[in-house]
Structures are given as structure tokens and as C-alpha cells.
Design a protein around this motif. Structure first.
Motif, short mmCIF file in Angstrom:
data_model
loop_
_atom_site.label_atom_id
_atom_site.label_comp_id
_atom_site.label_asym_id
_atom_site.label_seq_id
_atom_site.Cartn_x
_atom_site.Cartn_y
_atom_site.Cartn_z
N THR A 131 1.06 -0.87 -0.18
CA THR A 131 0.09 -0.35 0.27
C THR A 131 0.96 1.21 -0.01
O THR A 131 2.13 1.42 0.32
N TYR A 136 -3.59 3.44 0.92
CA TYR A 136 -4.32 2.24 -0.75
C TYR A 136 -3.47 1.07 -1.00
O TYR A 136 -1.88 1.75 -2.02
N GLY A 137 -4.01 0.19 -1.59
CA GLY A 137 -3.41 -0.73 -2.09
C GLY A 137 -2.41 -0.80 -3.48
O GLY A 137 -3.39 0.42 -4.34
N GLU A 142 -2.60 -6.47 -2.36
CA GLU A 142 -3.48 -5.35 -1.48
C GLU A 142 -3.83 -4.55 -3.42
O GLU A 142 -4.64 -3.61 -2.16
N GLU A 146 -8.02 -4.11 -3.53
CA GLU A 146 -8.87 -3.37 -3.26
C GLU A 146 -9.90 -3.39 -2.31
O GLU A 146 -10.23 -2.64 -1.09
#
Length: 524
Positions: A131, A136-137, A142, A146
């Protein structure tokens, strides 16, 4: 009336959760791969600092930097400087005490934030991803998951919204064992890159997937782009002789070649292609070769001879049925597509060179997945990486993978013949003898593929890919293993000397872990 109307409107924003906690990523045994944890960073209010020399000397021991490094870093900011994104938890209270002692409150801030911790470090790093500083991925699971890991805040009075937990098909014990073998290959043979997959032969779960070079997700800033690339999934290349397994399967299924007649290998094979005569060389004189010895000795001449007796479209269509013109959605952001050009574009030598793994592009994932169709059922399976998604609140299962048959490709007689040839490869005289493990019937196909030099459009001055595809136990496979190393350097370049021993070591690890049973094991 128009003038007296009230044209204003009022809106009431709904109440939503003030915090979203990102979901946790686990391996299949519920060992944590990624988890949300608090961390502390050190920041400077530059406009409030009265003595930068004092500040830098006070905080230096706690951020593991010298005072001059701190001052240099602060110069790149205007008002609020991030000196250290994360410090050791054990340093937080001593640093706060030092700030209090030297009256630096308001000048130095120690901020608590939420971020990701990756306990497995470099293991499966290209799969898990990471992230950004906003949570945020950016890559890997990830990124692709998301929406499930990091949902929008829920409407209502609950103060926290929890993201879904994701369980991958990976088994960390197998992942560790696989990565150990990749590291040993790297140490001994210094390849430019390497990749490996362990696939559950029964349901096509990806139990281990390694890509070298790798990186520690917890130290992302030190990583390079080539370290973050997932070579097992995204690297397309010419596979070489391991592909002969699928070429033979296509020949046998088409039923047009005279495979019942043994092929006499004198070390080379010449065939007519239009006005040209083309010669394909073998690594040795193999003598009389049948279907099984073609696999065990990796005879180029035999597979070319049989492929050329087979209708080009039938040959192509059957290879396509193994997945060699498709991409697989396993839950990662990118989907590399294996490619074999249609027969209408082939030259006079294309069918021959495709038969021993040139003039096509594929990946480690495609090769391992295609091998599911060599199991007794002959069924090509959809590979899986995400095992399930669950609610962290009540543990309810929101998604669970199922065994998916893409299509039935081969009959049991054909698969049995091919696997018996793979077993012969580990016997004396076979190319895969170094993959042999006492008490375990390992079947393999080794390969040493020439890699085309795109600048000269030649194989002569290119490099090689050393690889081995294995199935174990070969009679009724439980695991499919693929290991490949690109451009190895040193005293050997052969898949039989580089990848095959790694397969043997990995199988031994599976036995040690209790995931495979040797035939001579005593039950007490």
C-alpha cells in the motif's frame, strides 16, 4: 408567488464510520501475510525550530541517522519535514522523554499512524504487493482486492468499518521451502531471474509461487522495479524442452503420427521446408526412441518427426486446449496471455520448432496449469490464488473458491503414457536423474531453452532458460512443481543440472513437512 418562493435547499450528510480498518491477508493456514498496525513517525515543524543543531543532535539516536543527515533531509521541506516515516516502537517513549527534557515540544512531533506490516518479509512479496502512505493498494493482492480490503466507510453509528479478510491458497511452509531453492540457485548459478510454482494437482491451488530477485515489502524504498516483477506470472518466454510434454500429448491425441514405430535418432534430424532443408540437432545420439524415451532423453528429432506427421491445425488446436493461447485470472492485477501464432502465419519450420518449445510465448503459471491436464482425469483446471474472503466481524464466508474444470483435454491412457515417460526421466540415463528422490516416484521433464536475442533476431548469441517441470507422486500426482532460471552463469547451463536438483530438494522438504510420504516410511 415566484418571488416569495424559498429556492434554498438543505442537505444532511449521512453519518458514516470515522475509521476504516484495512482487512488482513492470510496464508491457507491462517498465518498473517499483511496486517494493519500502528506506527510512529518523526516530523519537524521547521518554522518553530529555534536551534536546528540541537534538534538534530537530540533526535539522531532515535531515528538512526546522524545530525547532518537530519539537517540535509529537512532542507528538502518548507514547513513540515518528515524525518523518519517509521521508528522502532521501543524508541517512542525515550524520544518523547528527550523532547520533554530539551523543551522541544511544538518543534518535534512523534505522530502515530496506521500502516501495513508484512511478517513474511520477502516471501511471496510480489504476490502480496503493498500500500502507499495513504493506505491504498498499489501492487499485488493489495491492489486487486482493494475494494474488499479497504471498503468505503459504512453509513450508521458504528465508529469503525472493517475490510474483509482474505485467505490466499499459499502455504507458507511450502513457500519458504520453494524460496530456499530459488536462493540456492541464485547463489550457485547467478541467473538474471528465476521463478517457481508449486501447484496442488487436485484442485489447482497455488501453494507456493516464488520470483527472484525479490524484495522486503517492509523496506519498499530499497526495492527496484525488477525485484517487484512477478516472473512466475508476468514473464513470457519460450519454454524449451519442457514443452515437449504437451507437444507429444497433441500428437497422440491427433492420432496421425506413426508413434508406434520407434524413431532412430542419430543425433540430428533433417526435414524439407519448402525449398529449404532444415536440420535439428539433438544433444546426443539417442538410438531407438519411443514416446517414453523421447521424454526421458528429450529427443528433439523424435518430437519434430511426429509433429510434422500431424495436421498443423489439429496440432495448434490441441495445444490451445492446454491454455497456451489464454490468460488466467487468479486475482492479481495483471493477466499475461500465453501466445502461439495461428498456423496461417507459420513458416516451413514453425511446427517443428514449436514442438520443442520455440516460436511461442508462455509463463511458469501456464506451464504448471497445463500439467493439470496430464493428471489421470485429463482435465485442465482453473488455477487459484484466493482461497476465501471472510468477514472479520462474524467470520462468515463471503467467497470461497471452487474446483473449476476448464475443459477435458486428454484420456487417461494418454496421460498415463506421458507420466511414465516423466518417471523414466529420473532413472539412470534420463535427463532428470538429479530430480530423483529415494522412496518417492518423481516424474519430470527438463529443459534448456535458447532465448532469442531481439537485437540480432538470433539464438546463437542469446542466453538460455534452465527449467524443470515435475509431478509427484507421478502415478497419481498431488503436486505440480515448476522451476526456471534465466541466463544462469557458471560451469553449467542445463535444466538437468540447475532446476532438477532444486526439484529434488523441494520434494524432500515436502516429505519432511509431512505433505508427502515416502514409500519406505514406517508407520509407528
Amino acid at each position: 408567488m415566484l418571488f416569495n418562493q424559498n429556492t434554498s435547499k438543505s442537505y444532511n450528510n449521512p453519518q458514516v464510520a470515522s475509521q476504516v480498518v484495512r482487512g488482513t491477508i492470510y496464508d491457507r493456514n491462517q498465518r498473517i501475510l499483511a496486517i494493519q498496525t500502528p506506527y510512529w513517525g518523526v516530523y519537524l515543524h521547521l518554522n518553530a525550530i529555534k536551534d536546528m543543531q540541537l534538534v538534530s543532535e537530540v533526535i539522531a539516536p532515535f531515528v538512526q541517522m546522524n545530525p547532518q543527515e537530519i539537517q540535509n533531509k529537512a532542507q528538502s521541506y518548507t514547513t513540515y519535514a518528515q524525518i523518519k516515516e517509521r521508528i522502532d516502537d521501543r524508541m517512542v517513549q525515550p524520544l518523547l522523554d528527550a523532547i520533554q527534557k530539551y523543551s522541544l515540544r511544538g518543534q518535534v512531533n512523534v505522530e502515530k499512524r496506521m500502516g501495513r506490516t508484512y511478517p513474511a518479509q520477502f516471501h511471496a512479496s510480489q504476490i502480496i504487493g503493498f500500500t502507499n502512505t495513504e493506505g491504498y493498494g498499489i501492487e499485488g493482492i493489495e491492489l486487486s482486492e482493494e475494494a474488499h480490503l479497504n471498503p468505503y466507510p459504512e453509513i450508521g453509528t458504528a465508529p469503525v468499518t472493517y475490510g474483509q479478510d482474505i485467505t490466499l491458497t499459499l502455504d507458507l511452509d511450502i513457500q519458504y521451502a520453494l524460496d530456499v531453492q530459488l536462493q540456492q540457485i541464485a547463489d550457485q548459478h547467478n541467473p538474471d531471474y528465476a521463478m517457481a510454482i508449486v501447484l496442488d494437482a487436485v484442485n489447482a491451488d497455488i501453494l507456493g509461487m516464488g520470483s527472484y530477485p525479490w524484495y522486503d515489502i517492509n523496506n519498499l524504498s530499497a526495492s527496484k522495479m525488477e525485484q517487484r516483477r512477478n516472473n512466475a506470472v508476468n514473464l513470457l518466454y519460450e519454454p524449451g524442452s519442457v514443452f515437449k510434454l504437451f507437444s507429444l500429448a497433441a500428437v497422440l491425441k491427433a492420432g496421425q503420427a506413426q508413434t508406434s514405430e520407434t524413431f532412430d535418432c542419430d543425433g540430428s534430424y533433417t526435414f524439407q521446408a519448402g525449398a529449404s532443408r532444415i536440420t535439428v540437432n539433438c544433444t546426443a545420439v539417442h538410438g531407438e526412441v519411443d514416446e517414453r524415451t523421447m521424454i526421458s532423453k528429450s529427443c528433439n528429432g523424435a518430437i519434430v518427426h511426429w509433429a510434422l506427421q500431424t495436421d498443423a491445425k489439429a496440432f495448434y488446436d490441441i495445444l490451445t486446449s492446454f491454455g497456451f493461447n489464454s490468460s488466467y485470472d487468479i486475482g492479481l492485477p495483471s493477466r499475461a496471455r500465453s501466445q502461439i501464432a495461428p498456423p496461417s502465419t507459420w513458416s516451413g519450420r514453425s511446427q517443428a520448432t514449436i514442438s520443442f518449445g520455440q516460436e511461442l510465448l508462455t509463463s511458469a503459471l501456464h506451464l504448471a496449469t497445463a500439467a493439470t491436464a496430464l493428471c489421470p482425469s485429463g482435465e485442465l483446471l482453473q488455477p487459484n490464488l484466493i482461497l476465501r474472503r471472510t468477514s472479520p466481524v462474524d467470520g462468515s464466508i463471503l467467497y470461497e473458491r471452487e474446483r473449476v474444470v476448464i475443459q477435458s483435454v486428454l484420456d487417461s491412457e494418454t496421460t498415463s503414457l506421458i507420466r511414465s515417460g516423466m518417471l523414466m526421466a529420473t532413472e539412470d540415463g534420463g535427463t532428470g536423474v538429479r530430480a530423483r528422490v529415494a522412496g518417492v516416484d518423481v516424474g519430470v521433464k527438463t529443459g534448456t531453452a535458447q532465448i532469442l536475442n531481439p537485437l540480432t533476431n538470433s539464438y546463437e548469441d542469446g542466453t538460455v532458460l534452465a527449467s524443470t517441470l515435475a509431478m509427484v507422486p507421478i502415478d497419481n500426482p498431488k503436486y505440480i512443481i515448476y522451476i526456471g532460471a534465466g541466463n544462469p552463469k557458471g560451469d553449467t547451463i542445463w535444466g538437468s543440472n540447475i532446476a532438477a536438483p532444486a526439484v529434488a530438494n523441494l520434494v524432500q522438504s515436502l516429505v519432511s513437512q509431512g505433505k508427502l510420504k515416502a514409500k519406505d516410511t514406517e508407520v509407528r
